[in-house]
Design an enzyme around this catalytic site. Structure first.
Site, PDB file in Angstrom:
ATOM      1  N   HIS A  19       0.848  -1.214   0.000  1.00 59.84           N
ATOM      2  CA  HIS A  19       0.000   0.000   0.000  1.00 59.84           C
ATOM      3  C   HIS A  19       0.874   1.251   0.000  1.00 59.84           C
ATOM      4  CE1 HIS A  19      -3.113  -2.623   2.286  1.00 59.84           C
ATOM      5  NE2 HIS A  19      -3.581  -2.435   1.072  1.00 59.84           N
ATOM      6  N   LYS A  43     -17.206  -7.094   9.636  1.00 57.21           N
ATOM      7  CA  LYS A  43     -16.454  -6.750  10.847  1.00 57.21           C
ATOM      8  C   LYS A  43     -15.816  -7.951  11.535  1.00 57.21           C
ATOM      9  CE  LYS A  43     -19.175  -2.705  11.985  1.00 57.21           C
ATOM     10  NZ  LYS A  43     -20.538  -2.534  12.405  1.00 57.21           N
ATOM     11  N   SER A 131      -3.076  -7.549   2.949  1.00 55.45           N
ATOM     12  CA  SER A 131      -3.385  -7.402   4.380  1.00 55.45           C
ATOM     13  C   SER A 131      -3.876  -8.735   4.950  1.00 55.45           C
ATOM     14  CB  SER A 131      -4.466  -6.345   4.589  1.00 55.45           C
ATOM     15  OG  SER A 131      -4.023  -5.096   4.157  1.00 55.45           O
TER      16      SER A 131
END
Ligand code: PNS
Length: 173
Positions: A19, A43, A131
């Site tokens: 990133h 979540k 990630s």
């Protein structure tokens, strides 16, 4: 010539060296770059909350004058219009990214033709990095050196330990 404001959207849970490579490239190309963290829909899998992600991104981009970090909710194209942005920046690592990215770019263009998607490639040494992989390696205690900055590595380790201790405690209750 008009100013080009680009949005670099993503989950950034957590920010990786891939990133950051793209943010540096984008900051050279655009007049302004807004790194925009999408409020999480799934979540359950998240490691960091939104403010924690923002804090790490801010710490890692503080030396870039034309880069800011924000959190957004809802449609990306609506957020672009709200910010007067004319471009969306996305990274493409391998062919496998292409299909999803193409679908997203074309759908965004259909909804909002004023916003153009620009693809950039991170350095090839980051082409296998994500990630999700960082979260998985961290969960099993593997090495994160070279994948994320030191500050992020520390926070990931701390967060994983915290989650592990919480899970162990609640199991005992
Ligand atoms: O880091 P990610 O998970 O690849 O980022 C995906 C993201 C956040 C860019 C994408 O899910 C998104 O734009 N979400 C906002 C909601 C939206 O506009 N969805 C329609 C996309 S066609």
């Amino acid at each position: 010539m008009k100013d080009i404001v680009a949005i670099y959207p993503g989950s950034f849970d957590p920010v990786t060296n891939g990133h950051l490579d793209l943010i540096h490239r984008g900051s050279k190309l655009f007049d302004r770059l807004i790194v925009a963290i999408a409020r999480n829909l799934d979540k359950d899998e998240a490691l960091f909350d939104m403010e924690e992600r923002k804090d790490m991104l801010e710490a890692m981009t503080s030396e870039l004058d034309n880069v800011t970090v924000d959190i957004f909710e809802g449609l990306l194209v609506a957020y672009c219009i709200q910010k007067n942005a004319n471009a969306v920046l996305r990274g493409i690592r391998a062919v496998s990214d292409y299909e999803f990215e193409l679908q997203m770019a074309l759908m965004n263009r259909k909804m909002e033709p004023r916003v153009e998607t620009v693809f950039m490639m991170p350095a090839e040494k980051y082409s296998y990095l994500s990630s999700r992989i960082v979260r998985e390696i961290a969960k099993f205690g593997g090495p994160l050196t070279g994948l994320v900055p030191e500050l992020v590595e520390e926070r990931v380790r701390h967060k994983v330990a915290e989650k592990h201790s919480f899970a162990t405690r609640t199991h005992l209750l």
